[in-house]
Structure formats: structure tokens, C-alpha cells
Enzyme design. Sequence first.
Site, PDB file in Angstrom:
ATOM      1  N   LEU A   1      10.626 -20.815  -4.831  1.00 39.53           N
ATOM      2  CA  LEU A   1       9.757 -19.834  -4.151  1.00 39.53           C
ATOM      3  C   LEU A   1       8.381 -19.915  -4.801  1.00 39.53           C
ATOM      4  O   LEU A   1       8.283 -19.952  -6.034  1.00 39.53           O
ATOM      5  CB  LEU A   1      10.332 -18.418  -4.338  1.00 39.53           C
ATOM      6  CG  LEU A   1       9.403 -17.239  -3.996  1.00 39.53           C
ATOM      7  CD1 LEU A   1       9.163 -17.151  -2.485  1.00 39.53           C
ATOM      8  CD2 LEU A   1       9.996 -15.909  -4.488  1.00 39.53           C
TER       9      LEU A   1
ATOM     10  N   HIS B   1       2.109   3.251  -9.027  1.00 40.53           N
ATOM     11  CA  HIS B   1       1.903   1.818  -9.312  1.00 40.53           C
ATOM     12  C   HIS B   1       3.050   1.273 -10.149  1.00 40.53           C
ATOM     13  O   HIS B   1       3.529   0.168  -9.941  1.00 40.53           O
ATOM     14  CB  HIS B   1       0.565   1.610 -10.035  1.00 40.53           C
ATOM     15  CG  HIS B   1      -0.632   2.034  -9.235  1.00 40.53           C
ATOM     16  ND1 HIS B   1      -0.764   1.725  -7.910  1.00 40.53           N
ATOM     17  CD2 HIS B   1      -1.746   2.746  -9.563  1.00 40.53           C
ATOM     18  CE1 HIS B   1      -1.911   2.231  -7.457  1.00 40.53           C
ATOM     19  NE2 HIS B   1      -2.509   2.865  -8.440  1.00 40.53           N
TER      20      HIS B   1
ATOM     21  N   ASP C   1       0.833  -1.206   0.000  1.00 41.94           N
ATOM     22  CA  ASP C   1       0.000   0.000   0.000  1.00 41.94           C
ATOM     23  C   ASP C   1       0.868   1.256   0.000  1.00 41.94           C
ATOM     24  O   ASP C   1       1.982   1.249   0.522  1.00 41.94           O
ATOM     25  CB  ASP C   1      -0.915  -0.025   1.239  1.00 41.94           C
ATOM     26  CG  ASP C   1      -2.067   0.957   1.107  1.00 41.94           C
ATOM     27  OD1 ASP C   1      -2.368   1.386  -0.028  1.00 41.94           O
ATOM     28  OD2 ASP C   1      -2.679   1.294   2.149  1.00 41.94           O
TER      29      ASP C   1
END
Length: 235
Positions: A115, A21, A4
Site C-alpha cells: 500500500l 485530532h 474533516d
Amino acid sequence: MIMDGNGRWAKKRFMPRIMGHKRGVETVRDVVRQCIDLGVEYLTLFAFSSENWRRPPDEVKFLMGLFMEALGREAKKLHDNQVRLVIIGDRSRFDPALIEAIAEAEQLTRNNMRLTLTIAANYGGRWDITQAIHRMLRDYPELSGSFGEADMAPYLAMHYAPEPDLFIRTGGEQRISNFLLWQLAYTELYFTDTLWPDFDRAEFERAINSYHHRERRFGRTSEQIDEQHCEKQDE
Ligand code: IPE
Ligand code: IPE
Ligand code: MG
């Protein structure tokens, strides 16, 4: 991780929110690299919530485009680094081309073990629990009056992963915003004011360091946890 603060990062620099973004994608790349280096096995990133459709249409469109672009550019690289990519959330609302790109990236990387990178997109914790109940009862209608927590587990969006150890939210807000509601039951929570595009290696290390100072009791007492440690050392 709840990523955020992109909008505020851009606003501080007198730039449009979308630039935040864009920069946020760079941070994703760095955090993934750092997880590989640290031997983290599961990283889950909240990219778009089921409530984020409420944003201005232009911003939603940009975010969808960014997701598509990042998939196209990064899927192969993730694969080369033995990363398994999984997207959770209700993808039915996405563009057919995006749905296709997601399926391809998941298919390409599905056997990778280093991962597991989960991207939560059009994800909501309440949606997750509701869809799990629907699918479970479709498979086992006889369970309707008697199902338990363990019956639900295989139907939740993250059935393939252990429960998260550490939750990190950047951007200063101290809330869950409908992220993994079920899965976060005993997760250690860490909040930082740092905005997502500024979340660097040192910040991540601070979060992990904070985690190392927590005592995870899972309902037991501190004394019991100490005993457990002693028994482990004796083995
Ligand atoms: C998080 O940053 C990214 C998404 C929710 C897609 P925000 O866009 O929420 O940034 P702030 O909170 O407005 O600064
Ligand atoms: C949460 O961020 C969702 C993501 C980071 C994808 P928001 O910025 O949308 O959260 P709220 O609305 O402030 O709680
Ligand atoms: Mg926000």
C-alpha cells in the site's frame, strides 16, 4: 480522503479541539488497516492544508507535534506491514526535526509495494500545480511556450500514483479545500456527514459501495461504456 470534523467531534463532547485530532489518528490507523485488508493500493490522506496555518498557533503546534509523534510511533509498524509512506506538500516550513523524521520514514519504507500511503501535509492543490510548472521549466526551458498536460504529469506531487478513483470527505462540508485539484479531475466524489473520528469500517464500506454504483464515463456516452463492458466479457 479529507479527514474533516475532528474539532466538532471534540466540541460535541465538551473537550478541546485537540482531543479530536488525537482521536483522528486512531481512525487513520483503522483506515490504513482496512485498506490493506481490502487490497487498496493507494491511500492519500489530507492531514494539513496550506491554509491550516491560519488556525490558532496552539492548535498548529499541537498538530505538528502529533504528526511528529505519529511518525515516530508508526513508521516501523507501517514498514512491517509493507506500507510505503510518502509525504507530499511544502515541507520547507516544518521544524528541521520533523523534516528529518519524514525523510527517514520515507527512506525506510520506500521499496514497500503493498500500500502506498500518502500524507498531504502543508499541501495545497494550487501549490502543487505551481511547483510542477516551476520544476518542469527549470528542467526543460524550451517547453515554456508549448507544454501540454503530459509534460506536467511527472512534476506533480503524486507523479508516482494513478489518478484517484474515489474521494471521500468526512465532516459534512461539500468542498475540495485546495486538496488534489489536478488529480481529482475525474475522481468520484463522496461526502459524508460523519465526523472523521467516527468514520469506521461500516462507513468506509458505504463509501466504497457508493463508488461501485457509479458509471465512470470520462466524457464518453453511457452506450459506449456498455459496449466496452461487452467487449471485455467477450475477451
Ligand atoms: C480536520 O478536522 C483536521 C485538520 C484540518 C487538521 P478539523 O480540525 O477541521 O475539524 P472541524 O472541521 O473544525 O470540526
Ligand atoms: C481541510 O479541512 C483540510 C484538512 C482536512 C487537512 P479544513 O477544515 O481545514 O477545511 P475548510 O477550511 O473548512 O475548508
Ligand atoms: Mg474542518
